[in-house]
Design an enzyme around this catalytic site. Sequence first.
Site, PDB file in Angstrom:
ATOM      1  N   ASP A 127      52.536  47.282  16.541  1.00 12.72           N
ATOM      2  CA  ASP A 127      52.726  48.713  16.262  1.00 12.72           C
ATOM      3  C   ASP A 127      52.610  49.047  14.770  1.00 12.72           C
ATOM      4  O   ASP A 127      52.443  50.207  14.412  1.00 12.72           O
ATOM      5  CB  ASP A 127      54.110  49.170  16.748  1.00 12.72           C
ATOM      6  CG  ASP A 127      54.210  49.226  18.270  1.00 12.72           C
ATOM      7  OD1 ASP A 127      53.194  48.972  18.935  1.00 12.72           O
ATOM      8  OD2 ASP A 127      55.302  49.526  18.782  1.00 12.72           O
ATOM      9  N   ARG A 162      33.025  64.194  31.858  1.00 13.22           N
ATOM     10  CA  ARG A 162      34.464  64.196  32.095  1.00 13.22           C
ATOM     11  C   ARG A 162      35.218  64.181  30.777  1.00 13.22           C
ATOM     12  O   ARG A 162      34.683  63.765  29.748  1.00 13.22           O
ATOM     13  CB  ARG A 162      34.877  62.917  32.832  1.00 13.22           C
ATOM     14  CG  ARG A 162      34.466  62.868  34.263  1.00 13.22           C
ATOM     15  CD  ARG A 162      34.870  61.522  34.850  1.00 13.22           C
ATOM     16  NE  ARG A 162      34.415  61.424  36.223  1.00 13.22           N
ATOM     17  CZ  ARG A 162      34.249  60.280  36.865  1.00 13.22           C
ATOM     18  NH1 ARG A 162      34.494  59.134  36.265  1.00 13.22           N
ATOM     19  NH2 ARG A 162      33.845  60.270  38.114  1.00 13.22           N
ATOM     20  N   MET A 169      49.152  51.608  22.779  1.00 15.03           N
ATOM     21  CA  MET A 169      50.550  51.285  22.499  1.00 15.03           C
ATOM     22  C   MET A 169      51.053  52.049  21.276  1.00 15.03           C
ATOM     23  O   MET A 169      50.258  52.621  20.526  1.00 15.03           O
ATOM     24  CB  MET A 169      50.727  49.783  22.307  1.00 15.03           C
ATOM     25  CG  MET A 169      50.842  49.052  23.640  1.00 15.03           C
ATOM     26  SD  MET A 169      51.201  47.317  23.453  1.00 15.03           S
ATOM     27  CE  MET A 169      51.709  46.919  25.131  1.00 15.03           C
ATOM     28  N   GLY A 170      52.335  51.993  21.065  1.00 10.21           N
ATOM     29  CA  GLY A 170      52.957  52.716  19.959  1.00 10.21           C
ATOM     30  C   GLY A 170      54.220  53.372  20.481  1.00 10.21           C
ATOM     31  O   GLY A 170      54.185  54.500  20.964  1.00 10.21           O
ATOM     32  N   ARG A 171      55.308  52.588  20.440  1.00  7.21           N
ATOM     33  CA  ARG A 171      56.570  53.053  21.029  1.00  7.21           C
ATOM     34  C   ARG A 171      57.164  54.199  20.211  1.00  7.21           C
ATOM     35  O   ARG A 171      57.466  55.254  20.741  1.00  7.21           O
ATOM     36  CB  ARG A 171      57.533  51.865  21.073  1.00  7.21           C
ATOM     37  CG  ARG A 171      58.953  52.184  21.356  1.00  7.21           C
ATOM     38  CD  ARG A 171      59.737  50.922  21.537  1.00  7.21           C
ATOM     39  NE  ARG A 171      59.511  50.375  22.852  1.00  7.21           N
ATOM     40  CZ  ARG A 171      60.164  50.778  23.957  1.00  7.21           C
ATOM     41  NH1 ARG A 171      61.069  51.723  23.882  1.00  7.21           N
ATOM     42  NH2 ARG A 171      59.912  50.236  25.114  1.00  7.21           N
ATOM     43  N   ARG A 265      40.168  61.920  33.507  1.00 12.00           N
ATOM     44  CA  ARG A 265      40.640  60.607  33.965  1.00 12.00           C
ATOM     45  C   ARG A 265      41.406  59.907  32.846  1.00 12.00           C
ATOM     46  O   ARG A 265      41.036  60.019  31.671  1.00 12.00           O
ATOM     47  CB  ARG A 265      39.454  59.721  34.360  1.00 12.00           C
ATOM     48  CG  ARG A 265      38.624  60.262  35.485  1.00 12.00           C
ATOM     49  CD  ARG A 265      39.394  60.240  36.805  1.00 12.00           C
ATOM     50  NE  ARG A 265      38.538  60.684  37.881  1.00 12.00           N
ATOM     51  CZ  ARG A 265      37.752  59.867  38.586  1.00 12.00           C
ATOM     52  NH1 ARG A 265      37.747  58.578  38.328  1.00 12.00           N
ATOM     53  NH2 ARG A 265      36.993  60.344  39.551  1.00 12.00           N
ATOM     54  N   GLN A 273      45.747  45.238  24.640  1.00 17.25           N
ATOM     55  CA  GLN A 273      45.711  45.383  23.172  1.00 17.25           C
ATOM     56  C   GLN A 273      46.391  44.232  22.439  1.00 17.25           C
ATOM     57  O   GLN A 273      46.132  43.992  21.274  1.00 17.25           O
ATOM     58  CB  GLN A 273      46.427  46.685  22.760  1.00 17.25           C
ATOM     59  CG  GLN A 273      45.742  47.922  23.238  1.00 17.25           C
ATOM     60  CD  GLN A 273      46.710  49.095  23.312  1.00 17.25           C
ATOM     61  OE1 GLN A 273      46.796  49.875  22.385  1.00 17.25           O
ATOM     62  NE2 GLN A 273      47.441  49.224  24.405  1.00 17.25           N
ATOM     63  N   ARG A 274      47.320  43.565  23.116  1.00 20.67           N
ATOM     64  CA  ARG A 274      48.081  42.491  22.463  1.00 20.67           C
ATOM     65  C   ARG A 274      47.518  41.119  22.765  1.00 20.67           C
ATOM     66  O   ARG A 274      47.916  40.133  22.136  1.00 20.67           O
ATOM     67  CB  ARG A 274      49.532  42.535  22.942  1.00 20.67           C
ATOM     68  CG  ARG A 274      50.346  43.502  22.186  1.00 20.67           C
ATOM     69  CD  ARG A 274      51.829  43.449  22.395  1.00 20.67           C
ATOM     70  NE  ARG A 274      52.409  42.513  23.293  1.00 20.67           N
ATOM     71  CZ  ARG A 274      53.544  42.757  23.972  1.00 20.67           C
ATOM     72  NH1 ARG A 274      54.137  43.931  23.855  1.00 20.67           N
ATOM     73  NH2 ARG A 274      54.063  41.844  24.741  1.00 20.67           N
TER      74      ARG A 274
HETATM   75  O1  F6P Z   1      56.591  46.483  20.067  1.00 16.79           O
HETATM   76  C1  F6P Z   1      55.309  46.186  20.486  1.00 16.79           C
HETATM   77  C2  F6P Z   1      55.050  46.724  21.878  1.00 16.79           C
HETATM   78  O2  F6P Z   1      53.773  46.310  22.272  1.00 16.79           O
HETATM   79  C3  F6P Z   1      55.206  48.239  22.021  1.00 16.79           C
HETATM   80  O3  F6P Z   1      54.066  48.946  21.613  1.00 16.79           O
HETATM   81  C4  F6P Z   1      55.498  48.381  23.500  1.00 16.79           C
HETATM   82  O4  F6P Z   1      56.231  49.549  23.788  1.00 16.79           O
HETATM   83  C5  F6P Z   1      56.315  47.162  23.788  1.00 16.79           C
HETATM   84  O5  F6P Z   1      55.996  46.198  22.806  1.00 16.79           O
HETATM   85  C6  F6P Z   1      56.071  46.609  25.174  1.00 16.79           C
HETATM   86  O6  F6P Z   1      56.892  45.500  25.351  1.00 16.79           O
HETATM   87  P1  F6P Z   1      56.819  44.515  26.613  1.00 16.79           P
HETATM   88  O7  F6P Z   1      55.604  43.679  26.462  1.00 16.79           O
HETATM   89  O8  F6P Z   1      58.073  43.722  26.536  1.00 16.79           O
HETATM   90  O9  F6P Z   1      56.742  45.386  27.826  1.00 16.79           O
END
Ligand code: F6P
Length: 341
Positions: A127, A162, A169-171, A265, A273-274
């Site tokens: 993030d 469309r 992501m981005g809490r 959509r 992304q991770r």
């Molecule tokens: O803090 C990184 C992050 O990828 C956030 O963007 C996301 O809300 C959270 O972790 C998701 O966590 P988990 O993989 O435990 O669901």
Amino acid sequence: MRIGVLTSGGDAPGLNAVIRGAVLNGERHYGMTFVGIRDGWRGLVDADFQTLARADVKGIGKLGGTILGSSRTNPFEGNGGIDRINQVMTEAEMDGLLVIGGEGTLAAANRLSEAGINIVGVPKTVDNDLSATDYTFGFDTAVNVATEAMDRLRTTGDSHHRCMVAEVMGRHVGWIALHSGMAAGAHVILIPERKTSLDEIVGWVTSAFERGRAPLVCVAEGFLLDTMDDAHSERGLDAFGRPRLGGIGEKLAPLIEEATGIETRATTLGHIQRGGTPSAFDRVLATRFGMNATRAISEGNWGSLVALRGTDIVNTSFESALGQLKTVPDERWSEAALLFG
Ligand code: F6P
């Protein structure tokens, strides 16, 4: 010196490069030996270890995930606590810990450090929301993955006329949305720091469509419409009692379709992304973090954190990473918004 290494919290591309950088530099220049601690704090509390020598880190710099495993375990809960951790470290003859993690992990590391345990930290989060460091590794990879995904979504949007909504992501912060959205030329970027009305979103979508474009909306998972009090969550709570986010894109798409008449959509990118191979930028940053963490240990700089300032790696305090998140400044969103619609 014998150092225990753990990775804790959500995985991020580059964790293995940190481990490799630390082990290679620590062994070669400071005569250190390392112990791998499995699954974050859980492995420390349970004394669950694996070997971590030069041969164990061979070729791992380009691998996603973490060879040590990770968890969101709180080291002060269950069988944990300061006495138990001291006992485990004494029995394993560890002189200190190298802890790689995000805000929750670093807060726990700070508490342990204040209790006298030798710890050096490495900041981690895709993030990019830790104020101690200009960038965290994993962010660049996540931005690249999200950008490529949106490039692909655009071709479908163009073919079918469309509106495509991409949720990234981005809490609490919108760095991934801001950077990937700008890179992909999104017509709307929605971030947690800035509540936005449906009318505003519809205005940008309509204006792009009227120019003959397939509107692309990039939304961060933590975004709130101006009518919402909390971020959208439909999958319960995580181990720390935080709502699991995800799904705001699916919520927005029918609202946009209903208001504009444009078929809309949504795609949630989620953990894609991770996962996978870290970018070259992240590999370099992570390797430098690992190398400099062992330098800090060799200098006895316990209770400190490595961080990127400009192009330099510096040592800073745990506190600098805690308490205040690095949010997207209003002027950065406003700059991006000049190209919306
Ligand atoms: O803090 C990184 C992050 O990828 C956030 O963007 C996301 O809300 C959270 O972790 C998701 O966590 P988990 O993989 O435990 O669901």
